[in-house]
Write a protein that holds these residues in place. Structure first.
Motif, PDB file in Angstrom:
ATOM      1  N   GLY A 111       0.859  -1.298   0.155  1.00 34.64           N
ATOM      2  CA  GLY A 111      -0.016  -0.035  -0.066  1.00 34.64           C
ATOM      3  C   GLY A 111       0.931   1.340  -0.073  1.00 34.64           C
ATOM      4  O   GLY A 111       0.491   2.550  -0.304  1.00 34.64           O
ATOM      5  N   THR A 112       1.981   1.119   0.299  1.00 39.57           N
ATOM      6  CA  THR A 112       3.110   2.463   0.140  1.00 39.57           C
ATOM      7  C   THR A 112       3.175   3.042  -1.086  1.00 39.57           C
ATOM      8  O   THR A 112       3.710   4.080  -1.208  1.00 39.57           O
ATOM      9  N   GLY A 113       2.990   1.820  -2.181  1.00 39.76           N
ATOM     10  CA  GLY A 113       3.405   2.421  -3.540  1.00 39.76           C
ATOM     11  C   GLY A 113       4.346   1.763  -4.498  1.00 39.76           C
ATOM     12  O   GLY A 113       5.007   2.234  -5.016  1.00 39.76           O
ATOM     13  N   LYS A 114       4.663   0.515  -3.857  1.00 39.51           N
ATOM     14  CA  LYS A 114       5.835  -0.391  -4.339  1.00 39.51           C
ATOM     15  C   LYS A 114       5.676  -0.594  -5.903  1.00 39.51           C
ATOM     16  O   LYS A 114       6.598  -0.090  -6.695  1.00 39.51           O
ATOM     17  N   THR A 115       4.445  -1.014  -6.217  1.00 37.82           N
ATOM     18  CA  THR A 115       4.407  -1.482  -7.587  1.00 37.82           C
ATOM     19  C   THR A 115       4.004  -0.278  -8.409  1.00 37.82           C
ATOM     20  O   THR A 115       4.906  -0.362  -9.634  1.00 37.82           O
ATOM     21  N   THR A 116       3.618   0.724  -7.951  1.00 41.88           N
ATOM     22  CA  THR A 116       3.480   1.987  -8.839  1.00 41.88           C
ATOM     23  C   THR A 116       5.017   2.462  -9.018  1.00 41.88           C
ATOM     24  O   THR A 116       5.207   2.836 -10.066  1.00 41.88           O
ATOM     25  N   GLN A 147      -1.043  -5.989 -11.687  1.00 44.61           N
ATOM     26  CA  GLN A 147      -0.842  -4.586 -11.886  1.00 44.61           C
ATOM     27  C   GLN A 147       0.554  -4.250 -12.362  1.00 44.61           C
ATOM     28  O   GLN A 147       0.789  -3.400 -12.965  1.00 44.61           O
ATOM     29  N   LYS A 253       3.803   9.932  -2.266  1.00 43.95           N
ATOM     30  CA  LYS A 253       2.613  10.550  -1.596  1.00 43.95           C
ATOM     31  C   LYS A 253       2.911  11.830  -1.309  1.00 43.95           C
ATOM     32  O   LYS A 253       2.126  12.301  -0.277  1.00 43.95           O
ATOM     33  N   ASP A 255       2.767  14.485  -2.709  1.00 44.34           N
ATOM     34  CA  ASP A 255       1.625  15.333  -3.081  1.00 44.34           C
ATOM     35  C   ASP A 255       0.454  15.479  -2.267  1.00 44.34           C
ATOM     36  O   ASP A 255      -0.370  16.436  -2.478  1.00 44.34           O
ATOM     37  N   GLY A 278       7.737  10.418  -4.922  1.00 40.01           N
ATOM     38  CA  GLY A 278       6.272  10.158  -5.828  1.00 40.01           C
ATOM     39  C   GLY A 278       5.491  11.267  -5.370  1.00 40.01           C
ATOM     40  O   GLY A 278       5.337  11.794  -4.367  1.00 40.01           O
ATOM     41  N   LEU A 279       4.889  11.852  -6.672  1.00 37.41           N
ATOM     42  CA  LEU A 279       4.258  13.088  -6.608  1.00 37.41           C
ATOM     43  C   LEU A 279       3.044  12.917  -7.130  1.00 37.41           C
ATOM     44  O   LEU A 279       2.404  13.867  -7.550  1.00 37.41           O
ATOM     45  N   GLY A 280       2.452  11.670  -7.069  1.00 38.16           N
ATOM     46  CA  GLY A 280       1.186  11.317  -7.695  1.00 38.16           C
ATOM     47  C   GLY A 280       1.194   9.996  -8.332  1.00 38.16           C
ATOM     48  O   GLY A 280       1.698   9.106  -8.252  1.00 38.16           O
ATOM     49  N   GLU A 281      -0.106   9.807  -8.831  1.00 36.05           N
ATOM     50  CA  GLU A 281      -0.525   8.228  -9.263  1.00 36.05           C
ATOM     51  C   GLU A 281      -0.030   8.170 -10.383  1.00 36.05           C
ATOM     52  O   GLU A 281      -0.012   6.867 -11.084  1.00 36.05           O
TER      53      GLU A 281
HETATM   54  P1  GDP Z   1       2.079  -1.369  -3.227  1.00 35.88           P
HETATM   55  O1  GDP Z   1       0.941  -2.202  -2.479  1.00 35.88           O
HETATM   56  O2  GDP Z   1       3.098  -1.028  -2.195  1.00 35.88           O
HETATM   57  O3  GDP Z   1       2.397  -2.064  -4.421  1.00 35.88           O
HETATM   58  O4  GDP Z   1       1.211  -0.115  -3.611  1.00 35.88           O
HETATM   59  P2  GDP Z   1       0.541   0.326  -4.850  1.00 35.88           P
HETATM   60  O5  GDP Z   1       1.652   0.506  -5.898  1.00 35.88           O
HETATM   61  O6  GDP Z   1      -0.516  -0.730  -5.215  1.00 35.88           O
HETATM   62  O7  GDP Z   1       0.005   1.769  -4.373  1.00 35.88           O
HETATM   63  C1  GDP Z   1      -0.892   2.050  -3.460  1.00 35.88           C
HETATM   64  C2  GDP Z   1      -1.792   3.085  -4.003  1.00 35.88           C
HETATM   65  O8  GDP Z   1      -1.206   4.337  -3.884  1.00 35.88           O
HETATM   66  C3  GDP Z   1      -2.354   3.200  -5.469  1.00 35.88           C
HETATM   67  O9  GDP Z   1      -3.687   3.630  -5.314  1.00 35.88           O
HETATM   68  C4  GDP Z   1      -1.371   4.049  -6.037  1.00 35.88           C
HETATM   69  O10 GDP Z   1      -1.884   4.660  -7.308  1.00 35.88           O
HETATM   70  C5  GDP Z   1      -0.920   5.276  -4.944  1.00 35.88           C
HETATM   71  N1  GDP Z   1       0.211   5.772  -5.145  1.00 35.88           N
HETATM   72  C6  GDP Z   1       1.392   5.330  -5.356  1.00 35.88           C
HETATM   73  N2  GDP Z   1       2.343   6.465  -5.467  1.00 35.88           N
HETATM   74  C7  GDP Z   1       1.626   7.551  -5.179  1.00 35.88           C
HETATM   75  C8  GDP Z   1       2.226   8.943  -5.051  1.00 35.88           C
HETATM   76  O11 GDP Z   1       3.152   9.246  -5.276  1.00 35.88           O
HETATM   77  N3  GDP Z   1       1.024   9.743  -5.116  1.00 35.88           N
HETATM   78  C9  GDP Z   1      -0.264   9.479  -4.938  1.00 35.88           C
HETATM   79  N4  GDP Z   1      -1.085  10.390  -4.606  1.00 35.88           N
HETATM   80  N5  GDP Z   1      -0.739   8.117  -4.802  1.00 35.88           N
HETATM   81  C10 GDP Z   1       0.272   7.271  -5.221  1.00 35.88           C
END
Ligand code: GDP
Length: 300
Positions: A111-116, A147, A253, A255, A278-281
């Protein structure tokens, strides 16, 4: 810089401007210094760094004598940059080796944004003309591998994945093997981050790293941290740092939070530099972390 500024949340801009406007008061009394301290603490800078910064600001303002707005801005800029630190190596090491690609392991709590982050990073590298292989070593959540694969298809990188519930280390090993046989430049490996059993995580991540090291040393171990989780994120960061040697932090996040001070706190905590933010999705919302640009975006 303009993009960075527009991407940082308004609350974060308010933080920088708030500090500047307090410093610009004609009489800097105790109450004003306390307000400055409160702003820094609210932004999650942490107690010790906040006290150190306030002390330095007090000293320097005293020495300054007459204070023009430009002087104060410059002073605040210098001190915030010094607080973040300019002596760290923030380079992301993704240069390939003679016979094998660079390997980047991406770790962090779900949920921290690893995959993104892995997807965004692949995009940056591919745009730079590098060939990238993705490894979906989070075999516990099929959705996570899907994903990642979607990101791969979008940016033009092959994704190596295994059976659901399979061995993460074996997927990671195969991804690096694939990268070697394809002559890829970089292999990015996304891992699982379930934190409920620390020993389970330790065993798993440690094994992933050991197994891919059979192909050669890992170039980067990036810890992804959600800036909105504040001090809680720090506790998680510590757990990961005990399991693997982190080489860089990705703060996501930024942003969506006023707690940009976590940059300072986490670097102090782990002794590892923030390398990316990370500054957005969106696919383009990943930027190298540069203290000067960050502080400029903060104080406007
Ligand atoms: P993982 O479980 O760590 O792999 O997390 P995900 O990559 O699935 O990201 C979890 C949520 O955080 C998703 O809805 C992403 O779009 C969102 N997200 C990731 N990075 C950022 C960021 O830099 N900014 C914002 N606003 N959302 C982000």
């Amino acid at each position: 810089l303009v993009r960075l500024r527009s991407r940082l949340s308004r609350s974060q801009n308010t933080l920088g401007k708030g500090l500047l406007s307090l410093l610009s008061r004609e009489h800097l009394d105790e109450e004003t210094w306390e307000e400055i301290e409160d702003i820094l603490l609210t932004a999650d800078v942490g107690v010790t760094p906040t006290q150190e910064l306030v002390e330095r600001l007090r000293q320097r303002v005293k020495v300054l004598g007459t204070r023009t707005p430009a002087d104060l801005r410059q002073l605040l800029r210098e001190e915030l940059i010094a607080l973040i630190g300019t002596d760290s190596d923030r380079t992301l090491h993704t240069e390939s080796h003679e016979e094998r690609p660079a390997v980047v392991l991406v770790v962090g709590v779900n949920g921290t944004g690893k995959t993104t982050t892995t997807g965004k990073l692949a995009r940056v590298l591919v745009a730079d003309g590098r060939s990238v292989v993705l490894g979906a070593a989070d075999t516990f959540r099929a959705a996570a591998a899907d994903q990642l694969q979607t990101w791969g298809e979008r940016v033009g990188a092959r994704t190596v994945r295994g059976p659901e519930g399979g061995d993460p280390a074996s997927v990671a090993f195969d991804a690096v093997k694939e990268g070697i046989s394809e002559g890829a430049d970089v292999v990015l490996i996304d891992t699982a981050g379930r934190l409920h059993t620390k020993t389970g995580l330790m065993d798993e991540l440690g094994k992933v790293k050991r197994v891919i090291e059979k192909h050669g040393p890992v170039d980067e171990v990036l810890l992804v941290l959600d800036a909105t989780t504040g001090q809680n994120g720090l506790v998680q960061a510590r757990v990961f740092a005990e399991v693997v040697d982190i080489t860089g932090i990705v703060l996501t996040k930024l942003d969506g939070t006023a707690k940009g001070g976590i940059v300072v706190a986490v670097q102090r905590e782990l002794g590892v530099p923030v390398k990316l933010v990370g500054l957005g999705e969106g696919a383009d919302d990943l930027a190298p972390f540069e203290p000067g640009a960050f502080v400029d975006a903060l104080i406007g």
